[in-house]
Write a protein that holds these residues in place. Structure first.
Motif, short mmCIF file in Angstrom:
data_model
loop_
_atom_site.label_atom_id
_atom_site.label_comp_id
_atom_site.label_asym_id
_atom_site.label_seq_id
_atom_site.Cartn_x
_atom_site.Cartn_y
_atom_site.Cartn_z
N TYR A 63 17.07 2.37 -0.92
CA TYR A 63 16.80 1.48 -2.05
C TYR A 63 17.22 0.04 -1.78
CZ TYR A 63 16.09 5.96 -4.36
OH TYR A 63 15.65 7.21 -4.69
N LYS A 64 17.35 -0.33 -0.51
CA LYS A 64 17.86 -1.65 -0.15
C LYS A 64 17.10 -2.80 -0.80
CE LYS A 64 15.26 -2.23 4.07
NZ LYS A 64 14.83 -1.30 5.02
N ASP A 65 15.82 -2.62 -1.04
CA ASP A 65 15.02 -3.71 -1.60
C ASP A 65 15.10 -3.80 -3.11
OD1 ASP A 65 14.12 -4.45 0.94
OD2 ASP A 65 12.49 -2.98 0.86
N ILE A 66 15.73 -2.82 -3.76
CA ILE A 66 15.75 -2.82 -5.22
C ILE A 66 17.18 -2.81 -5.78
CG2 ILE A 66 15.63 -0.33 -5.60
CD1 ILE A 66 13.39 -1.04 -7.71
N ILE A 67 18.19 -2.64 -4.91
CA ILE A 67 19.58 -2.64 -5.39
C ILE A 67 19.99 -4.06 -5.74
CG2 ILE A 67 22.01 -2.23 -4.81
CD1 ILE A 67 21.10 0.00 -2.95
N ASP A 68 20.45 -4.23 -6.96
CA ASP A 68 20.91 -5.54 -7.41
C ASP A 68 22.43 -5.58 -7.53
OD1 ASP A 68 20.04 -8.22 -8.35
OD2 ASP A 68 21.14 -7.61 -10.15
N ALA A 69 23.06 -4.41 -7.69
CA ALA A 69 24.51 -4.33 -7.83
C ALA A 69 24.94 -2.89 -7.56
CB ALA A 69 24.95 -4.76 -9.23
N LEU A 70 26.23 -2.72 -7.35
CA LEU A 70 26.78 -1.37 -7.15
C LEU A 70 28.04 -1.20 -7.96
CD1 LEU A 70 25.87 -2.35 -3.95
CD2 LEU A 70 26.16 0.10 -3.77
N HIS A 71 28.29 0.03 -8.36
CA HIS A 71 29.61 0.44 -8.83
C HIS A 71 30.22 1.22 -7.68
CE1 HIS A 71 29.11 0.20 -13.49
NE2 HIS A 71 29.09 -0.98 -12.90
N ILE A 72 31.31 0.70 -7.16
CA ILE A 72 32.03 1.34 -6.07
C ILE A 72 33.16 2.13 -6.69
CG2 ILE A 72 33.39 0.95 -3.98
CD1 ILE A 72 30.45 0.15 -3.66
N LYS A 73 33.05 3.45 -6.62
CA LYS A 73 34.13 4.31 -7.10
C LYS A 73 34.07 5.63 -6.37
CE LYS A 73 31.92 5.77 -11.45
NZ LYS A 73 31.98 5.57 -12.89
N ASP A 74 35.06 6.45 -6.58
CA ASP A 74 35.19 7.71 -5.87
C ASP A 74 35.31 8.84 -6.88
OD1 ASP A 74 35.39 9.37 -3.66
OD2 ASP A 74 37.11 8.32 -2.79
N VAL A 75 34.97 10.03 -6.44
CA VAL A 75 35.00 11.20 -7.32
C VAL A 75 35.56 12.39 -6.54
CG1 VAL A 75 32.59 11.86 -6.81
CG2 VAL A 75 33.64 12.60 -8.95
N GLN A 76 36.39 13.15 -7.22
CA GLN A 76 36.93 14.37 -6.64
C GLN A 76 36.20 15.55 -7.26
OE1 GLN A 76 41.01 15.15 -7.64
NE2 GLN A 76 41.13 16.96 -6.37
N SER A 77 35.66 16.41 -6.40
CA SER A 77 34.99 17.61 -6.85
C SER A 77 34.86 18.55 -5.66
CB SER A 77 33.61 17.28 -7.41
OG SER A 77 32.93 18.44 -7.80
N PRO A 78 35.15 19.82 -5.82
CA PRO A 78 35.61 20.44 -7.05
C PRO A 78 37.07 20.09 -7.33
CG PRO A 78 35.54 22.06 -5.28
CD PRO A 78 34.99 20.78 -4.73
N LEU A 79 37.48 20.37 -8.55
CA LEU A 79 38.86 20.11 -8.94
C LEU A 79 39.76 21.24 -8.46
CD1 LEU A 79 38.23 18.87 -12.58
CD2 LEU A 79 38.66 17.50 -10.54
N ASN A 80 41.02 20.90 -8.22
CA ASN A 80 41.97 21.89 -7.73
C ASN A 80 42.11 23.08 -8.67
OD1 ASN A 80 42.47 20.32 -5.47
ND2 ASN A 80 44.21 19.28 -6.41
N ASP A 81 42.04 22.83 -9.97
CA ASP A 81 42.20 23.93 -10.93
C ASP A 81 40.88 24.65 -11.23
OD1 ASP A 81 41.20 21.71 -12.28
OD2 ASP A 81 42.28 22.14 -14.13
N LYS A 82 39.77 24.17 -10.65
CA LYS A 82 38.46 24.81 -10.83
C LYS A 82 37.70 24.81 -9.49
CE LYS A 82 38.09 23.33 -15.61
NZ LYS A 82 37.34 22.53 -16.56
N PRO A 83 38.26 25.43 -8.46
CA PRO A 83 37.66 25.32 -7.12
C PRO A 83 36.27 25.93 -7.00
CG PRO A 83 39.41 26.95 -7.12
CD PRO A 83 39.45 26.26 -8.46
N GLU A 84 35.90 26.82 -7.90
CA GLU A 84 34.60 27.47 -7.83
C GLU A 84 33.52 26.75 -8.63
OE1 GLU A 84 34.30 29.98 -5.70
OE2 GLU A 84 36.44 29.76 -5.31
N ASP A 85 33.90 25.65 -9.32
CA ASP A 85 32.96 24.96 -10.19
C ASP A 85 32.58 23.60 -9.60
OD1 ASP A 85 31.45 23.83 -12.19
OD2 ASP A 85 33.01 23.95 -13.74
N PRO A 86 31.43 23.52 -8.91
CA PRO A 86 31.04 22.25 -8.29
C PRO A 86 30.68 21.16 -9.30
CG PRO A 86 29.26 23.84 -8.10
CD PRO A 86 30.45 24.56 -8.70
N LYS A 87 30.51 21.53 -10.56
CA LYS A 87 30.19 20.53 -11.58
C LYS A 87 31.46 19.96 -12.23
CE LYS A 87 25.51 21.78 -12.54
NZ LYS A 87 24.74 20.59 -12.36
N ALA A 88 32.62 20.53 -11.90
CA ALA A 88 33.88 20.01 -12.41
C ALA A 88 34.30 18.84 -11.51
CB ALA A 88 34.95 21.09 -12.41
#
Length: 150
Positions: A63-88
């Motif tokens: 999408y190099k030609d259409i990106i105007d800005a980015l949100h740079i952040k990180d996400v942890q998944s799965p969570l330690n208390d829900k290791p079997e849930d990829p949506k957590a």
């Protein structure tokens, strides 16, 4: 909307996000393919894109030609208390999650990206940590792992 804001000199962007249309890479692509880049561009949120099942570093190239800005952040998944849930998931400081931020920044450099990239954290992920401490963790990641001069 994009036409109206363009007439005012303001760029309208679409922000991909979890729990709405535009969560998965396929949905983002449907939206991007329907965009008129004269009036609407993409604000790529790399953590939401990752959590939706995408590869944000690849999206930067795709999408190099259409990106105007980015949100740079990180996400942890799965969570330690829900290791079997990829949506957590939870948003965490840069370098503390699963997003390959090094590859994102490498590809931003490849495309010579010169627009806004906003470091974002939706909330402090650790109860005994302050917002300032979270900011310092992300700042250290950018300096030590990405090589920004801060």
């Amino acid at each position: 909307i994009g036409k109206q804001t363009s007439d005012l000199g303001i760029q309208t962007t679409y922000h991909n996000h979890m729990n709405q249309f535009g969560e998965t890479p396929e949905e983002v692509d449907v939206i991007v393919q329907a965009m008129n880049p004269k009036y609407l561009k993409l604000l790529l949120d790399v953590a939401h894109y990752h959590q939706g099942g995408g590869n944000p570093a690849k999206a930067v190239l795709d999408y190099k030609d259409i990106i105007d800005a980015l949100h740079i952040k990180d996400v942890q998944s799965p969570l330690n208390d829900k290791p079997e849930d990829p949506k957590a998931y939870k948003f965490v400081e840069l370098g503390q999650g699963n997003v390959n931020l090094k590859a994102v920044f490498n590809n931003l450099q490849k495309i010579n990206f010169k627009k806004w990239a906003i470091v974002e954290l939706d909330g402090v992920p650790v109860k005994n940590r302050t917002p300032k401490e979270s900011g310092e963790i992300s700042k250290a990641f950018l300096k030590d792992k990405i090589g920004f001069k801060i």
